[in-house]
Design a protein around this motif. Sequence first.
Motif, PDB file in Angstrom:
ATOM      1  N   VAL A   1       8.244 -10.857   3.654  1.00 45.75           N
ATOM      2  CA  VAL A   1       6.856 -10.803   3.183  1.00 45.75           C
ATOM      3  C   VAL A   1       6.134 -12.105   3.510  1.00 45.75           C
ATOM      4  CG1 VAL A   1       5.348 -10.540   1.163  1.00 45.75           C
ATOM      5  CG2 VAL A   1       7.475  -9.250   1.295  1.00 45.75           C
ATOM      6  N   ASP A   2       5.006 -11.993   4.190  1.00 44.69           N
ATOM      7  CA  ASP A   2       4.099 -13.124   4.371  1.00 44.69           C
ATOM      8  C   ASP A   2       3.205 -13.134   3.131  1.00 44.69           C
ATOM      9  OD1 ASP A   2       1.866 -14.687   4.960  1.00 44.69           O
ATOM     10  OD2 ASP A   2       1.951 -14.265   7.097  1.00 44.69           O
TER      11      ASP A   2
ATOM     12  N   ASP B   1      17.280  -3.535  18.132  1.00 46.36           N
ATOM     13  CA  ASP B   1      16.905  -3.394  16.717  1.00 46.36           C
ATOM     14  C   ASP B   1      15.520  -2.765  16.597  1.00 46.36           C
ATOM     15  OD1 ASP B   1      19.249  -4.555  15.825  1.00 46.36           O
ATOM     16  OD2 ASP B   1      18.373  -6.560  15.603  1.00 46.36           O
ATOM     17  N   HIS B   2      15.278  -2.221  15.424  1.00 45.62           N
ATOM     18  CA  HIS B   2      13.984  -1.598  15.130  1.00 45.62           C
ATOM     19  C   HIS B   2      13.369  -2.274  13.896  1.00 45.62           C
ATOM     20  CE1 HIS B   2      11.698   1.856  13.120  1.00 45.62           C
ATOM     21  NE2 HIS B   2      11.036   1.630  14.229  1.00 45.62           N
ATOM     22  N   VAL B   3      12.049  -2.439  13.939  1.00 43.47           N
ATOM     23  CA  VAL B   3      11.314  -3.071  12.837  1.00 43.47           C
ATOM     24  C   VAL B   3      10.191  -2.138  12.406  1.00 43.47           C
ATOM     25  CG1 VAL B   3       9.757  -5.003  12.270  1.00 43.47           C
ATOM     26  CG2 VAL B   3      11.792  -5.424  13.655  1.00 43.47           C
ATOM     27  N   VAL B   4       9.935  -2.065  11.110  1.00 41.14           N
ATOM     28  CA  VAL B   4       8.753  -1.351  10.618  1.00 41.14           C
ATOM     29  C   VAL B   4       7.819  -2.388  10.000  1.00 41.14           C
ATOM     30  CG1 VAL B   4       7.853   0.517   9.182  1.00 41.14           C
ATOM     31  CG2 VAL B   4      10.181   0.678  10.111  1.00 41.14           C
ATOM     32  N   SER B   5       6.555  -2.333  10.403  1.00 37.48           N
ATOM     33  CA  SER B   5       5.594  -3.335   9.927  1.00 37.48           C
ATOM     34  C   SER B   5       4.290  -2.667   9.502  1.00 37.48           C
ATOM     35  CB  SER B   5       5.298  -4.323  11.068  1.00 37.48           C
ATOM     36  OG  SER B   5       4.212  -5.152  10.718  1.00 37.48           O
ATOM     37  N   ALA B   6       3.643  -3.266   8.517  1.00 33.98           N
ATOM     38  CA  ALA B   6       2.283  -2.844   8.184  1.00 33.98           C
ATOM     39  C   ALA B   6       1.398  -3.151   9.384  1.00 33.98           C
ATOM     40  CB  ALA B   6       1.788  -3.598   6.966  1.00 33.98           C
TER      41      ALA B   6
ATOM     42  N   ASN C   1      -5.116  -9.350   5.537  1.00 35.35           N
ATOM     43  CA  ASN C   1      -6.227 -10.181   5.977  1.00 35.35           C
ATOM     44  C   ASN C   1      -7.008  -9.391   7.029  1.00 35.35           C
ATOM     45  OD1 ASN C   1      -7.844 -12.296   6.859  1.00 35.35           O
ATOM     46  ND2 ASN C   1      -6.257 -13.167   8.168  1.00 35.35           N
ATOM     47  N   PRO C   2      -8.278  -9.202   6.911  1.00 38.96           N
ATOM     48  CA  PRO C   2      -9.210  -9.728   5.914  1.00 38.96           C
ATOM     49  C   PRO C   2      -9.638  -8.675   4.882  1.00 38.96           C
ATOM     50  CG  PRO C   2     -10.436  -9.022   7.828  1.00 38.96           C
ATOM     51  CD  PRO C   2      -8.991  -8.617   8.059  1.00 38.96           C
ATOM     52  N   THR C   3      -9.045  -7.477   4.908  1.00 37.84           N
ATOM     53  CA  THR C   3      -9.591  -6.398   4.056  1.00 37.84           C
ATOM     54  C   THR C   3      -8.944  -6.354   2.670  1.00 37.84           C
ATOM     55  OG1 THR C   3      -8.099  -4.909   5.220  1.00 37.84           O
ATOM     56  CG2 THR C   3     -10.396  -4.906   5.926  1.00 37.84           C
ATOM     57  N   LEU C   4      -7.998  -7.251   2.416  1.00 41.94           N
ATOM     58  CA  LEU C   4      -7.432  -7.469   1.083  1.00 41.94           C
ATOM     59  C   LEU C   4      -6.795  -6.221   0.463  1.00 41.94           C
ATOM     60  CD1 LEU C   4     -10.248  -9.802  -0.356  1.00 41.94           C
ATOM     61  CD2 LEU C   4      -8.306 -10.410   1.087  1.00 41.94           C
ATOM     62  N   GLU C   5      -6.098  -5.455   1.310  1.00 37.74           N
ATOM     63  CA  GLU C   5      -5.290  -4.346   0.790  1.00 37.74           C
ATOM     64  C   GLU C   5      -4.052  -4.935   0.130  1.00 37.74           C
ATOM     65  OE1 GLU C   5      -5.990  -0.891   4.173  1.00 37.74           O
ATOM     66  OE2 GLU C   5      -4.067  -1.892   3.996  1.00 37.74           O
ATOM     67  N   VAL C   6      -3.679  -4.382  -1.010  1.00 42.24           N
ATOM     68  CA  VAL C   6      -2.497  -4.873  -1.723  1.00 42.24           C
ATOM     69  C   VAL C   6      -1.363  -3.873  -1.501  1.00 42.24           C
ATOM     70  CG1 VAL C   6      -1.563  -5.512  -3.978  1.00 42.24           C
ATOM     71  CG2 VAL C   6      -3.970  -5.961  -3.444  1.00 42.24           C
ATOM     72  N   VAL C   7      -0.217  -4.352  -1.030  1.00 36.80           N
ATOM     73  CA  VAL C   7       0.903  -3.431  -0.774  1.00 36.80           C
ATOM     74  C   VAL C   7       1.899  -3.478  -1.931  1.00 36.80           C
ATOM     75  CG1 VAL C   7       0.676  -3.591   1.737  1.00 36.80           C
ATOM     76  CG2 VAL C   7       2.289  -5.084   0.540  1.00 36.80           C
ATOM     77  N   ASP C   8       2.611  -2.370  -2.087  1.00 35.03           N
ATOM     78  CA  ASP C   8       3.577  -2.218  -3.175  1.00 35.03           C
ATOM     79  C   ASP C   8       4.907  -2.866  -2.745  1.00 35.03           C
ATOM     80  OD1 ASP C   8       5.410  -1.351  -5.028  1.00 35.03           O
ATOM     81  OD2 ASP C   8       4.678   0.705  -5.096  1.00 35.03           O
TER      82      ASP C   8
ATOM     83  N   VAL D   1       9.055  -1.775  17.531  1.00 42.02           N
ATOM     84  CA  VAL D   1       8.324  -1.963  16.277  1.00 42.02           C
ATOM     85  C   VAL D   1       7.452  -0.737  16.006  1.00 42.02           C
ATOM     86  CG1 VAL D   1       6.730  -3.452  14.994  1.00 42.02           C
ATOM     87  CG2 VAL D   1       8.260  -4.470  16.697  1.00 42.02           C
ATOM     88  N   THR D   2       7.578  -0.187  14.800  1.00 45.99           N
ATOM     89  CA  THR D   2       6.709   0.919  14.373  1.00 45.99           C
ATOM     90  C   THR D   2       5.711   0.362  13.362  1.00 45.99           C
ATOM     91  OG1 THR D   2       8.559   2.449  14.581  1.00 45.99           O
ATOM     92  CG2 THR D   2       6.660   3.224  13.299  1.00 45.99           C
ATOM     93  N   PHE D   3       4.419   0.640  13.591  1.00 45.09           N
ATOM     94  CA  PHE D   3       3.391   0.167  12.659  1.00 45.09           C
ATOM     95  C   PHE D   3       2.976   1.302  11.728  1.00 45.09           C
ATOM     96  CE2 PHE D   3       3.065  -2.795  16.195  1.00 45.09           C
ATOM     97  CZ  PHE D   3       3.025  -4.005  15.519  1.00 45.09           C
ATOM     98  N   VAL D   4       2.878   0.989  10.439  1.00 44.74           N
ATOM     99  CA  VAL D   4       2.479   2.005   9.450  1.00 44.74           C
ATOM    100  C   VAL D   4       1.331   1.476   8.595  1.00 44.74           C
ATOM    101  CG1 VAL D   4       4.788   3.048   9.299  1.00 44.74           C
ATOM    102  CG2 VAL D   4       4.169   1.176   7.745  1.00 44.74           C
ATOM    103  N   GLU D   5       0.686   2.391   7.907  1.00 47.87           N
ATOM    104  CA  GLU D   5      -0.335   2.023   6.926  1.00 47.87           C
ATOM    105  C   GLU D   5       0.398   1.346   5.760  1.00 47.87           C
ATOM    106  OE1 GLU D   5      -3.592   1.228   5.525  1.00 47.87           O
ATOM    107  OE2 GLU D   5      -3.800   2.627   7.215  1.00 47.87           O
ATOM    108  N   GLY D   6       0.095   0.081   5.508  1.00 48.82           N
ATOM    109  CA  GLY D   6       0.864  -0.704   4.532  1.00 48.82           C
ATOM    110  C   GLY D   6       0.904  -0.109   3.144  1.00 48.82           C
TER     111      GLY D   6
END
Length: 397
Positions: free
Chosen positions: A182-183, A102-107, A158-165, A129-134
């Motif tokens: 979603v955490d 399986d493949h996962v995409v994560s912030a 955490n800790p830079t408080l970016e808000v994702v859509d 797992v592929t990591f992307v800019e959230g």
Amino acid sequence: MTNTWKTRTKLVHEGTRRSQYGEVSEAIFMTQGYVYPSAEAAEARFIERGDDEYIYSRYANPTVSMFEDRIAALEGAEDAFATATGMAAVNGALFSQLKSGDHVVSAKALFGSCLFILENLLPSFGVEVTFVEGTDLAAWKSAMRPNTKLTFVEAISNPTLEVVDISGIAEITHAAGAVMVVDNVFATPIFQKTLELGADIVVYSATKHIDGQGRCLGGVVLGTKEFIRGDFETYLKHTGGALSPFNAWVMLKGLETLSLRCNAQAQTALTIAKAVEGHAALNNTIFPGLESHPQYALASRQMSAGGTVIALDIKGGQGATFKFLNALNIILLSNNLGDAKSLVTHPATTTHQRLTPELRAELGITDGLVRISVGLEDVDDLLEDILQALDKAQNST
Ligand SMILES: Cc1ncc(COP(=O)(O)O)c(C=O)c1O
């Protein structure tokens, strides 16, 4: 139990199971096992467990059920499963659904232990797992593959408080036939209705705002009945991450005051953020409720308040920042959050010390960044504490 109850009523009454003694405060069913009235009843219960029938407390327990039903009602979820810690919840939400291939995409901006599961554990079991800019929806879209099974994100990083859509990522996730986890710790179940926004599964560390008074570890996973009582329950009951009845009771009591506490803490956080923004000792004040926040418009749409955590980037690097931290009198140096006591942490040298300096820089975790979890103290006292400590930091540079 009625669907017309408003949040605060649900938080006090939902899910209560009253014993034959008619207790007002929920009972703690501190038991490992349960006695069956007959051999036939035991057999029947092992074939199919009824709503108020119990077998063994690693599977389910009446006090834990009360907590699960109450938080499910708050979140608007069909069902919930409580876990020993927030990380048991994250681990279960991922491992119960994924298999080799399986493949996962994560912030990429994640709490350290979540990052460890996604970056180290899952790949060692054959999950890519592929990591992307959230915050970059185009990056989420182009990372999707035919075998993408799941997307994972922290609602506020955490800790830079970016808000994702959440809705945007949910749409991309569903178009690829995957599920979105979603955490929601930083957004809290009070400020953001994450399932309504389109997420499939929501995870909390109950250790944070839900306890809210620094006592117990706990976690919870929320979603459809099919998932929670299917794959998730199967995974959790056999791998042993159950919440203890005592901790479930503490969490139940925490839920009773959750709305009052979160709203008061968020109001204080907004007042402090507005008051310190532009201070000469600061490079930046980060709070989703400030108009200067890069995702202010999104945060205002998705959330009913900016949250209870503020990040400050202090001028003068680690030296000045340590002066600030050591000068605080009320706000305590501790890496937890969501507590009645205001807590401050320096991510670069504590929670995010494990990351390379390059990755910390990429994530915006500077040597001057501090994360303040705003508590229930008087706002004037907290502000005075921060301002006097900022003065000391400033005078040291
Ligand atoms: C965003 C986030 N997720 C998960 C966790 C893990 O929770 P716990 O410490 O209850 O395992 C934490 C905090 O520790 C957190 O901040």
